[in-house]
Enzyme design. Structure first.
Site, PDB file in Angstrom:
ATOM      1  N   VAL A   1       3.435  21.501 -10.318  1.00 48.95           N
ATOM      2  CA  VAL A   1       3.778  20.525 -11.361  1.00 48.95           C
ATOM      3  C   VAL A   1       5.282  20.626 -11.611  1.00 48.95           C
ATOM      4  CG1 VAL A   1       3.441  19.936 -13.796  1.00 48.95           C
ATOM      5  CG2 VAL A   1       1.497  20.727 -12.431  1.00 48.95           C
TER       6      VAL A   1
ATOM      7  N   HIS B   1      14.644  12.724 -12.851  1.00 49.92           N
ATOM      8  CA  HIS B   1      13.238  12.492 -13.193  1.00 49.92           C
ATOM      9  C   HIS B   1      13.127  11.794 -14.545  1.00 49.92           C
ATOM     10  CE1 HIS B   1       9.007  14.520 -12.796  1.00 49.92           C
ATOM     11  NE2 HIS B   1       8.970  13.209 -12.748  1.00 49.92           N
TER      12      HIS B   1
ATOM     13  N   ASP C   1      12.240  20.996 -11.389  1.00 51.83           N
ATOM     14  CA  ASP C   1      12.082  19.554 -11.633  1.00 51.83           C
ATOM     15  C   ASP C   1      12.785  18.709 -10.572  1.00 51.83           C
ATOM     16  OD1 ASP C   1      11.143  17.373 -12.929  1.00 51.83           O
ATOM     17  OD2 ASP C   1      12.230  17.704 -14.801  1.00 51.83           O
TER      18      ASP C   1
ATOM     19  N   LYS D   1      13.925  -1.297  -5.612  1.00 53.16           N
ATOM     20  CA  LYS D   1      12.970  -2.278  -6.130  1.00 53.16           C
ATOM     21  C   LYS D   1      13.668  -3.220  -7.124  1.00 53.16           C
ATOM     22  CE  LYS D   1       9.150  -2.676  -5.508  1.00 53.16           C
ATOM     23  NZ  LYS D   1       8.368  -3.414  -4.462  1.00 53.16           N
TER      24      LYS D   1
ATOM     25  N   LEU E   1       0.542  11.919  -6.530  1.00 55.44           N
ATOM     26  CA  LEU E   1       0.073  12.942  -7.475  1.00 55.44           C
ATOM     27  C   LEU E   1      -1.444  13.153  -7.508  1.00 55.44           C
ATOM     28  CD1 LEU E   1       0.584  14.896  -9.894  1.00 55.44           C
ATOM     29  CD2 LEU E   1       0.392  12.920 -11.375  1.00 55.44           C
TER      30      LEU E   1
ATOM     31  N   TYR F   1      14.543   4.837  -5.028  1.00 55.48           N
ATOM     32  CA  TYR F   1      13.379   3.939  -4.937  1.00 55.48           C
ATOM     33  C   TYR F   1      13.463   2.831  -5.983  1.00 55.48           C
ATOM     34  CZ  TYR F   1       8.681   2.214  -5.997  1.00 55.48           C
ATOM     35  OH  TYR F   1       7.611   1.406  -6.282  1.00 55.48           O
TER      36      TYR F   1
ATOM     37  N   THR G   1       7.615  -2.686  -9.789  1.00 60.87           N
ATOM     38  CA  THR G   1       7.196  -1.475 -10.493  1.00 60.87           C
ATOM     39  C   THR G   1       7.854  -1.380 -11.872  1.00 60.87           C
ATOM     40  OG1 THR G   1       7.483   0.930 -10.448  1.00 60.87           O
ATOM     41  CG2 THR G   1       9.039  -0.324  -9.162  1.00 60.87           C
ATOM     42  N   ASP G   2       7.226  -0.605 -12.766  1.00 58.99           N
ATOM     43  CA  ASP G   2       7.842  -0.354 -14.080  1.00 58.99           C
ATOM     44  C   ASP G   2       9.054   0.571 -13.956  1.00 58.99           C
ATOM     45  OD1 ASP G   2       6.493   2.019 -13.500  1.00 58.99           O
ATOM     46  OD2 ASP G   2       5.458   2.151 -15.429  1.00 58.99           O
ATOM     47  N   GLU G   3       9.205   1.232 -12.800  1.00 58.00           N
ATOM     48  CA  GLU G   3      10.305   2.194 -12.658  1.00 58.00           C
ATOM     49  C   GLU G   3      11.671   1.517 -12.704  1.00 58.00           C
ATOM     50  OE1 GLU G   3       9.870   5.462 -10.044  1.00 58.00           O
ATOM     51  OE2 GLU G   3       7.692   5.300  -9.994  1.00 58.00           O
TER      52      GLU G   3
ATOM     53  N   ASP H   1       7.081  -6.616  10.929  1.00 58.99           N
ATOM     54  CA  ASP H   1       8.015  -6.030   9.958  1.00 58.99           C
ATOM     55  C   ASP H   1       8.541  -7.144   9.059  1.00 58.99           C
ATOM     56  OD1 ASP H   1      10.251  -4.836   8.715  1.00 58.99           O
ATOM     57  OD2 ASP H   1      10.662  -3.591  10.471  1.00 58.99           O
TER      58      ASP H   1
ATOM     59  N   LEU I   1       2.683  -0.985   9.575  1.00 60.17           N
ATOM     60  CA  LEU I   1       1.977   0.287   9.729  1.00 60.17           C
ATOM     61  C   LEU I   1       2.940   1.475   9.838  1.00 60.17           C
ATOM     62  CD1 LEU I   1      -0.949  -0.776  12.127  1.00 60.17           C
ATOM     63  CD2 LEU I   1      -0.925  -0.690   9.616  1.00 60.17           C
TER      64      LEU I   1
HETATM   65  P1  NAD Z   1       2.193   2.107   0.043  1.00 59.38           P
HETATM   66  O1  NAD Z   1       3.350   2.984   0.421  1.00 59.38           O
HETATM   67  O2  NAD Z   1       0.842   2.714  -0.071  1.00 59.38           O
HETATM   68  O3  NAD Z   1       2.062   0.913   1.096  1.00 59.38           O
HETATM   69  C1  NAD Z   1       3.163   0.194   1.587  1.00 59.38           C
HETATM   70  C2  NAD Z   1       2.698  -0.593   2.793  1.00 59.38           C
HETATM   71  O4  NAD Z   1       3.806  -1.372   3.253  1.00 59.38           O
HETATM   72  C3  NAD Z   1       2.255   0.272   3.965  1.00 59.38           C
HETATM   73  O5  NAD Z   1       1.035  -0.207   4.481  1.00 59.38           O
HETATM   74  C4  NAD Z   1       3.375   0.136   4.975  1.00 59.38           C
HETATM   75  O6  NAD Z   1       2.938   0.253   6.320  1.00 59.38           O
HETATM   76  C5  NAD Z   1       3.890  -1.248   4.672  1.00 59.38           C
HETATM   77  N1  NAD Z   1       5.292  -1.440   5.047  1.00 59.38           N
HETATM   78  C6  NAD Z   1       6.329  -0.607   4.756  1.00 59.38           C
HETATM   79  N2  NAD Z   1       7.468  -1.112   5.262  1.00 59.38           N
HETATM   80  C7  NAD Z   1       7.142  -2.287   5.871  1.00 59.38           C
HETATM   81  C8  NAD Z   1       7.902  -3.276   6.549  1.00 59.38           C
HETATM   82  N3  NAD Z   1       9.216  -3.138   6.725  1.00 59.38           N
HETATM   83  N4  NAD Z   1       7.250  -4.358   7.033  1.00 59.38           N
HETATM   84  C9  NAD Z   1       5.914  -4.493   6.875  1.00 59.38           C
HETATM   85  N5  NAD Z   1       5.151  -3.575   6.246  1.00 59.38           N
HETATM   86  C10 NAD Z   1       5.760  -2.492   5.742  1.00 59.38           C
HETATM   87  O7  NAD Z   1       2.632   1.390  -1.299  1.00 59.38           O
HETATM   88  P2  NAD Z   1       1.729   0.985  -2.548  1.00 59.38           P
HETATM   89  O8  NAD Z   1       1.598   2.141  -3.442  1.00 59.38           O
HETATM   90  O9  NAD Z   1       0.510   0.285  -2.076  1.00 59.38           O
HETATM   91  O10 NAD Z   1       2.704  -0.058  -3.260  1.00 59.38           O
HETATM   92  C11 NAD Z   1       2.678  -1.438  -2.896  1.00 59.38           C
HETATM   93  C12 NAD Z   1       3.718  -2.182  -3.717  1.00 59.38           C
HETATM   94  O11 NAD Z   1       3.428  -2.040  -5.095  1.00 59.38           O
HETATM   95  C13 NAD Z   1       5.142  -1.669  -3.512  1.00 59.38           C
HETATM   96  O12 NAD Z   1       5.998  -2.777  -3.494  1.00 59.38           O
HETATM   97  C14 NAD Z   1       5.389  -0.811  -4.730  1.00 59.38           C
HETATM   98  O13 NAD Z   1       6.761  -0.800  -5.064  1.00 59.38           O
HETATM   99  C15 NAD Z   1       4.562  -1.525  -5.771  1.00 59.38           C
HETATM  100  N6  NAD Z   1       4.042  -0.676  -6.864  1.00 59.38           N
HETATM  101  C16 NAD Z   1       3.354   0.466  -6.587  1.00 59.38           C
HETATM  102  C17 NAD Z   1       2.846   1.230  -7.641  1.00 59.38           C
HETATM  103  C18 NAD Z   1       2.030   2.487  -7.387  1.00 59.38           C
HETATM  104  O14 NAD Z   1       1.701   3.195  -8.340  1.00 59.38           O
HETATM  105  N7  NAD Z   1       1.662   2.802  -6.141  1.00 59.38           N
HETATM  106  C19 NAD Z   1       3.054   0.827  -8.957  1.00 59.38           C
HETATM  107  C20 NAD Z   1       3.767  -0.352  -9.188  1.00 59.38           C
HETATM  108  C21 NAD Z   1       4.254  -1.097  -8.143  1.00 59.38           C
END
Ligand code: NAD
Length: 355
Positions: free
Chosen positions: A215, A293, A289, A163, A199, A159, A133-135, A58, A34
């Site tokens: 933007v 990016h 920007d 990942k 966004l 970031y 992620t695709d990033e 954690d 959390l």
């Molecule tokens: P988010 O930031 O909304 O949620 C992350 C969650 O992880 C939160 O609830 C946070 O409390 C919890 N958290 C963070 N550190 C923690 C720790 N040390 N121990 C336990 N819990 C922890 O992220 P999201 O957008 O839901 O993304 C989830 C996953 O999907 C990530 O791994 C992200 O890289 C990947 N992802 C996200 C997207 C996107 O567009 N949001 C796209 C591709 C991949």
């Protein structure tokens, strides 16, 4: 089937928990510490179900994780917990290394210890699914190229570097120790319960509050959008049926420039909540920007479509309209977040950065 979801109080993790908990045969074990991004309100619909439980822990705490794995007799780990906001990774990269890299390493170690002690049949069916992620693939030119599972990694931001590092650790634990892993790399998600610094919710809520819609640059950067519920369905399939040691690219075949996304939101709001006088487009403001990016991300989802029978159900247009409806109806969820943590001017300069 006992499934441990890390980060289950986040945007995508909560969608996964809500999806999985519909099946009474599945016990959903949410492990989330959390952070600012975690919100148990997103799990209100399932929090009283007998097949759902939350542990405030954690992923860096391998002792606590091992204890939960054993106590809950976990069959599948779906690892989503992460620091996920690119702008924050530029300001404070340390937390990204800690959770995304060290946290994944510790989670892998705890999982390996648990997995090694399982009876042979349980070992065979166990799976660790790493959500990425695709990033990690980096920057694509505007007019050519698409990310496949074979695209080399070339992350640009702290970031995406964190990942990418975590993806490599997950593969290494498969190759070196035989841990049964599967990975997925997804494009930008949008949908309900999306934290208002990202966004799409940021623009919707700034517009409703008559604030500027900033933007980056000229708004030309391209992202490939996927509705979070489509992503959650794909994740379930990958976790349950993906081939071990392999990765799956997940995306909605919906490339849009940031400016197109912002304008689309303005146009939908102009119909649903007309602004007098003028259009919400009048609030669009171009700001300098973001460093590093990436110009464009684009996902080829052919493998997950072909091998696992997944297909996005939402078009970008239908998904965006329903997402806007959700934000219009659910101020109880986003109102307190805007007020307490991210109201006022802090939102002004941040526009892009869905993970
Ligand atoms: P988010 O930031 O909304 O949620 C992350 C969650 O992880 C939160 O609830 C946070 O409390 C919890 N958290 C963070 N550190 C923690 C720790 N040390 N121990 C336990 N819990 C922890 O992220 P999201 O957008 O839901 O993304 C989830 C996953 O999907 C990530 O791994 C992200 O890289 C990947 N992802 C996200 C997207 C996107 O567009 N949001 C796209 C591709 C991949």
């Amino acid at each position: 089937m006992n499934i441990l979801v890390t980060g289950g109080a986040g945007f995508i993790g909560s969608a996964v928990c809500r999806l999985l908990a519909r099946n009474e045969q599945v016990r959903v074990v949410n492990v989330d510490k959390l952070t600012y991004a975690g919100n148990l309100e997103s799990l209100q619909a399932i929090s009283n179900l007998p097949n759902y439980v939350h542990y405030n822990a954690d992923v860096c705490d391998d002792v606590a994780i091992l204890d939960i794995l054993r106590r809950e007799e976990i069959d599948i780990v779906m690892h989503l917990a992460a620091e996920s906001h690119v702008d924050r990774s530029i300001d404070s990269p340390g937390a990204f290394v800690e959770t995304n890299v060290v946290g994944t390493f510790r989670l892998l170690n705890a999982t390996l210890e648990y997995w090694r002690a399982l009876p042979a049949d349980k070992q065979l069916s166990f799976r660790f699914h790493h959500v990425s992620t695709d990033e990690v693939f980096g920057d694509l030119p505007f007019d050519e190229g698409i990310f496949t599972e074979e695209t080399p990694y070339a992350p640009s931001s702290p970031y995406s570097a964190s990942k990418a590092a975590s993806d490599h650790f997950v593969r290494a634990w498969h190759e070196t120790y035989g841990l049964p892993v599967v990975l997925s790399n997804c494009s930008n998600n949008y949908g309900p319960f999306h934290f208002p610094e990202k966004l799409i919710p940021l623009v919707i809520l700034n517009a409703l509050e008559e604030k500027p819609l900033p933007v980056y640059g000229e708004g030309a950067n391209v992202r490939d959008w996927l509705h979070v519920e489509d992503h959650a369905r794909a994740l379930h399939l990958v976790a349950a049926r993906g081939t071990l040691g392999e990765s799956y690219n997940i995306g909605g075949r919906a490339e849009r420039t940031n400016l197109q996304v912002v304008e689309a939101i303005c146009d939908i709001l102009d119909k649903k909540r007309p602004r007098t006088p003028g259009s919400y487009r009048d609030l669009i403001t171009f700001v300098s920007d973001r460093p590093g990016h990436d110009r464009r991300y684009a996902i080829d989802p052919s493998k997950v479509e072909r091998d696992l029978g997944w297909k996005a159900e939402h078009t970008f247009e239908s998904g965006l309209a329903s997402t806007i409806d959700w934000y219009l109806r659910n101020e109880w969820w986003w109102g307190p977040i805007r007020q307490q943590k991210y109201g006022g001017e802090r939102l002004g300069g941040k526009i892009e950065g869905a993970a």
